[in-house]
Motif scaffolding. Structure first.
Motif, PDB file in Angstrom:
ATOM      1  N   GLU A  59       0.815  -1.215   0.000  1.00  0.00           N
ATOM      2  CA  GLU A  59       0.000   0.000   0.000  1.00  0.00           C
ATOM      3  C   GLU A  59       0.856   1.277   0.000  1.00  0.00           C
ATOM      4  O   GLU A  59       0.441   2.295  -0.539  1.00  0.00           O
ATOM      5  CB  GLU A  59      -0.909   0.012   1.243  1.00  0.00           C
ATOM      6  CG  GLU A  59      -1.955  -1.091   1.286  1.00  0.00           C
ATOM      7  CD  GLU A  59      -3.179  -0.787   0.436  1.00  0.00           C
ATOM      8  OE1 GLU A  59      -3.190   0.257  -0.241  1.00  0.00           O
ATOM      9  OE2 GLU A  59      -4.110  -1.606   0.449  1.00  0.00           O
ATOM     10  N   LEU A  60       2.035   1.228   0.608  1.00  0.00           N
ATOM     11  CA  LEU A  60       2.871   2.422   0.739  1.00  0.00           C
ATOM     12  C   LEU A  60       4.078   2.386  -0.189  1.00  0.00           C
ATOM     13  O   LEU A  60       5.101   3.015   0.090  1.00  0.00           O
ATOM     14  CB  LEU A  60       3.329   2.582   2.196  1.00  0.00           C
ATOM     15  CG  LEU A  60       2.212   2.732   3.224  1.00  0.00           C
ATOM     16  CD1 LEU A  60       2.794   2.943   4.614  1.00  0.00           C
ATOM     17  CD2 LEU A  60       1.275   3.884   2.870  1.00  0.00           C
ATOM     18  N   ASP A  61       3.956   1.662  -1.284  1.00  0.00           N
ATOM     19  CA  ASP A  61       5.029   1.600  -2.279  1.00  0.00           C
ATOM     20  C   ASP A  61       5.011   2.907  -3.074  1.00  0.00           C
ATOM     21  O   ASP A  61       4.089   3.157  -3.846  1.00  0.00           O
ATOM     22  CB  ASP A  61       4.800   0.398  -3.208  1.00  0.00           C
ATOM     23  CG  ASP A  61       5.987   0.123  -4.123  1.00  0.00           C
ATOM     24  OD1 ASP A  61       6.744   1.068  -4.419  1.00  0.00           O
ATOM     25  OD2 ASP A  61       6.143  -1.036  -4.546  1.00  0.00           O
ATOM     26  N   TYR A  62       6.030   3.740  -2.878  1.00  0.00           N
ATOM     27  CA  TYR A  62       6.125   4.990  -3.637  1.00  0.00           C
ATOM     28  C   TYR A  62       7.067   4.864  -4.823  1.00  0.00           C
ATOM     29  O   TYR A  62       7.155   5.775  -5.630  1.00  0.00           O
ATOM     30  CB  TYR A  62       6.597   6.132  -2.734  1.00  0.00           C
ATOM     31  CG  TYR A  62       5.595   6.527  -1.675  1.00  0.00           C
ATOM     32  CD1 TYR A  62       4.232   6.320  -1.848  1.00  0.00           C
ATOM     33  CD2 TYR A  62       6.012   7.119  -0.484  1.00  0.00           C
ATOM     34  CE1 TYR A  62       3.317   6.674  -0.877  1.00  0.00           C
ATOM     35  CE2 TYR A  62       5.105   7.482   0.497  1.00  0.00           C
ATOM     36  CZ  TYR A  62       3.755   7.255   0.292  1.00  0.00           C
ATOM     37  OH  TYR A  62       2.837   7.618   1.263  1.00  0.00           O
ATOM     38  N   ARG A  63       7.778   3.753  -4.932  1.00  0.00           N
ATOM     39  CA  ARG A  63       8.664   3.530  -6.073  1.00  0.00           C
ATOM     40  C   ARG A  63       7.828   3.053  -7.274  1.00  0.00           C
ATOM     41  O   ARG A  63       7.901   3.609  -8.360  1.00  0.00           O
ATOM     42  CB  ARG A  63       9.742   2.513  -5.695  1.00  0.00           C
ATOM     43  CG  ARG A  63      10.770   2.207  -6.773  1.00  0.00           C
ATOM     44  CD  ARG A  63      11.525   3.427  -7.247  1.00  0.00           C
ATOM     45  NE  ARG A  63      11.939   4.335  -6.201  1.00  0.00           N
ATOM     46  CZ  ARG A  63      13.034   4.220  -5.459  1.00  0.00           C
ATOM     47  NH1 ARG A  63      13.852   3.194  -5.662  1.00  0.00           N
ATOM     48  NH2 ARG A  63      13.333   5.132  -4.543  1.00  0.00           N
ATOM     49  N   CYS A  64       7.074   1.984  -7.095  1.00  0.00           N
ATOM     50  CA  CYS A  64       6.103   1.524  -8.088  1.00  0.00           C
ATOM     51  C   CYS A  64       4.748   1.552  -7.380  1.00  0.00           C
ATOM     52  O   CYS A  64       4.319   0.554  -6.802  1.00  0.00           O
ATOM     53  CB  CYS A  64       6.431   0.117  -8.568  1.00  0.00           C
ATOM     54  SG  CYS A  64       8.021  -0.028  -9.409  1.00  0.00           S
ATOM     55  N   PRO A  65       4.090   2.695  -7.378  1.00  0.00           N
ATOM     56  CA  PRO A  65       2.894   2.865  -6.540  1.00  0.00           C
ATOM     57  C   PRO A  65       1.799   1.849  -6.850  1.00  0.00           C
ATOM     58  O   PRO A  65       1.696   1.307  -7.956  1.00  0.00           O
ATOM     59  CB  PRO A  65       2.448   4.288  -6.865  1.00  0.00           C
ATOM     60  CG  PRO A  65       3.721   4.984  -7.233  1.00  0.00           C
ATOM     61  CD  PRO A  65       4.509   3.950  -8.005  1.00  0.00           C
TER      62      PRO A  65
END
Length: 666
Positions: free
Chosen positions: A606-612
């Motif tokens: 849910e908090l993946d900011y690299r591959c959102p």
């Protein structure tokens, strides 16, 4: 048939992961960090001490927290380390002859990465501060205060005015910046040495104690550049001099023992994110920069991918005592090696085996090294490499695990592609392998794409083999370890030559190994490997099950939602969104969703900011709307590092879902 049992998912909880070896100043012992998962399924790191003549390590910390980054004073009588025992990572001081640790810092956002001055009078470290923070009035919040602050923040809007306002590692950045602080040991006085609106990365202190070396981008255009510079801060005058020209990136810079030079890793972005790391030496008086590695065609540092390396270790550069050589780790042909470069440009391989050297420490008295090394059948231990080349095991922290559990040795594959590239790969046979029997096979694809699979311990792959699968993994073009032309070869051609390399490896393995059941093939990968998994199922139906992890499905939206999208898209594809959206759509797996016939499991944090996670959402909704066989698993509070350093419970859940999906369809 092995007498040992098959690996199980819960065995991940039993691993002892070691990192950060450090010789004591007298060279007679070393310390290291050992990370485990405790009974509450939380990570816990302890500092261990071991004499070279012993085969037994003594814990120096016991608190159920993360203790790491221990650094000795030059006289060896004291050591400073960072610990989360008070809540945030803070600096603590311990006397090496015994006694309780003493807390040195109470910074609101923590204090990290300590370095001693050469006279032992000062410790320099990094702390995140806001512009108006007073370092003399820092108080670490209690758990109650932290929870209240979190609740208050959730009631307010986040005002964003920078393009780099978030990152996968830090989340939303707000207004904090990494600043460098000096602490005087005898009276614990604090002095803030940097204050610019930029993140300052502490590198080293000069041997005479007069000059602080740090890296930063202090330009007005810093938000749009990945470059940084090396700066020398003269502690007496507070004057700062710029050592570099603003066109490159630098890290791990260190003074030579004689104080005349600085060695640093770096590169000039000649091939954007696919540029090989170089070794530079700067003459401090003339500021002249020499690239020692210009003719080596080797990636410097450790580019190996694994899923159990918790904790960082030194990969170089480190000077020898007379300032004539520089030691470092290099990445080559599916392994890492230990090198020594002379300042005249020579390069010698000191130690090379088919394994993963992940860290080292150097003793100036004996010219020996502590090497941290992992193999496919060993999570990692420490070894003493003596000056004459003798290698002696020092630790055996995973002996119980290795005694009980059967692990598979990889078999190397060398695949010739249709355009005459050579691709290296490996195959694991399943637990209890029986000749004449056909086995389902799973293809693993690494992320990056500029990284490398190789001779290291990989829990996920060993687990799949333990569950009865053949495991195939390769380094297609775009991977590190095979020179500059190879690592650059996938840029602008995602889903082209890299895809053909991977499929050629599948064809080769099926031709070489009669036990592979070509009717029961699965595929999985994360990040770029997730992109490639999505691409594969949109371009062939030969795989009967697929698991895509933290993947990319749509390059048009990735440009605007990823923490790196605004530059990575152009770096890898040659265009940004407004330049040529049609080209980005051609590279996007989502375009080929109608072709997908392979049952697909989508795993995303849910908090993946690299591959959102919107990348997974788009793919799921599109396939579901098309009535395809698809399932979506969303992991709460998980970022892009879920498989490597995420919450242990979530890591186990992830592995169970992968096995469930392949067991169902293969």
């Amino acid at each position: 048939m092995s007498l040992k049992r098959a690996l199980q998912v819960d065995d991940m909880l039993q691993l002892n992961v070691v990192s950060d070896p450090q010789f004591t100043p007298d060279g007679r012992a070393f310390t290291y960090t050992m990370t485990t998962i405790n009974d509450q399924n939380e990570y816990e790191s302890q500092l261990m001490y071991q004499r070279l003549k012993d085969k037994h390590a003594t814990p120096w910390t016991f608190h159920a927290s993360k203790n790491s980054n221990l650094r000795f004073s030059p006289d060896g009588k004291r050591a400073v380390f960072q610990s989360t025992r008070s809540g945030r990572p803070q600096l603590w001081l311990i006397h090496t002859d015994g006694g309780e640790a003493k807390q040195l810092t109470t910074f609101r956002h923590g204090a990290t990465n300590p370095i001693w001055s050469k006279d032992g009078k000062h410790v320099f470290f990094t702390a995140f501060l806001e512009a108006d923070d007073d370092i003399h009035n820092q108080k670490e919040p209690t758990k109650e205060e932290e929870q209240k602050e979190k609740e208050q923040k959730q009631k307010k809007p986040l005002i964003v005015n920078r393009i780099t306002y978030k990152s996968d590692a830090r989340g939303f950045h707000d207004q904090k910046r990494a600043q460098i602080i000096m602490l005087t040991i005898y009276d614990e006085a604090l002095y803030q040495l940097t204050e610019a609106d930029a993140d300052h990365v502490l590198q080293d202190i000069s041997p005479d104690g007069t000059t602080l070396l740090y890296a930063a981008n202090l330009t007005d255009n810093a938000d749009y550049e990945l470059t940084n510079d090396l700066y020398c801060l003269h502690l007496m005058t507070k004057a700062t001099s710029k050592l570099t020209d603003g066109k490159s990136t630098y890290d791990k810079a260190v003074f030579s023992p004689d104080g005349s030079k600085i060695a640093s890793f770096g590169h000039e972005f000649a091939y954007k994110g696919a540029s090989l790391t170089e070794l530079y030496v700067f003459d401090i008086k003339t500021k002249e920069r020499t690239c020692l590695s210009k003719d080596w065609d080797v990636e410097l540092g450790d580019a190996m991918i694994g899923d159990t390396r918790l904790g960082e270790s030194e990969s170089g550069p480190i000077w020898n005592e007379d300032s004539s050589k520089i030691f470092f780790i290099a990445t080559d042909q599916g392994a890492t090696e230990f090198h020594a470069a002379s300042i005249d440009g020579g390069n010698e391989v000191i130690y090379k085996q088919n394994n993963h050297i992940f860290g080292f420490s150097y003793d100036k008295y004996s010219n020996s090294f502590i090497l941290g090394m992992s193999r496919p059948t060993n999570p990692g231990e420490f070894y003493l490499l003596q000056e004459d080349g003798t290698l002696e095991p020092m630790t055996d922290n995973n002996r119980t695990f290795l005694r009980d559990v059967d692990l598979q040795e990889p078999e190397e594959l060398l695949i010739q592609t249709e355009d005459n590239w050579e691709v290296q790969g490996w195959l694991l046979r399943p637990y209890g392998f029986t000749e004449g029997k056909k086995y389902p096979t799973i293809l693993e694809i690494h992320g990056g794409p500029h990284a490398m699979y190789g001779q290291t311990f990989f829990f996920e792959m060993q687990l799949l083999a333990a569950k009865g699968y053949v495991v195939l993994y390769t380094n297609p073009r775009g991977s590190h370890g095979y020179g500059q032309a190879f690592v650059n070869a996938c840029r602008g051609d995602y889903g082209g030559g890299d895809y053909r390399d991977i499929m050629a490896a599948v064809d080769y393995a099926m031709h070489q190994y009669s036990f592979i059941d070509e009717q029961r093939l699965g595929v999985t990968g994360g990040s770029y490997g997730g992109f490639m998994t999505n691409w594969i199922v949109g371009h062939t139906n030969r795989f009967k099950a697929a698991v895509t992890q933290r993947s990319i499905s749509n390059w048009l939206s990735f440009y605007g939602v990823s923490d790196i999208g605004f530059f990575f898209t152009e770096w890898e594809h040659g265009v940004n969104l407004l330049d040529d959206p049609a080209k980005l759509w051609e590279f996007s797996p989502l375009k080929y969703a109608k072709n997908v016939e392979t049952p697909l499991l989508i795993l995303h944090g849910e908090l993946d900011y690299r591959c959102p996670i919107e990348q997974g959402e788009q793919l799921f909704i599109t396939l579901k709307h098309l009535k395809k066989e698809v399932e979506f698993v969303r992991f709460p509070h998980a970022n892009h590092e879920l498989s490597r350093s995420g919450n242990p419970d979530m890591r186990i859940e992830r592995l169970n879902h992968i096995i469930r999906w392949f067991d169902t369809y293969l």
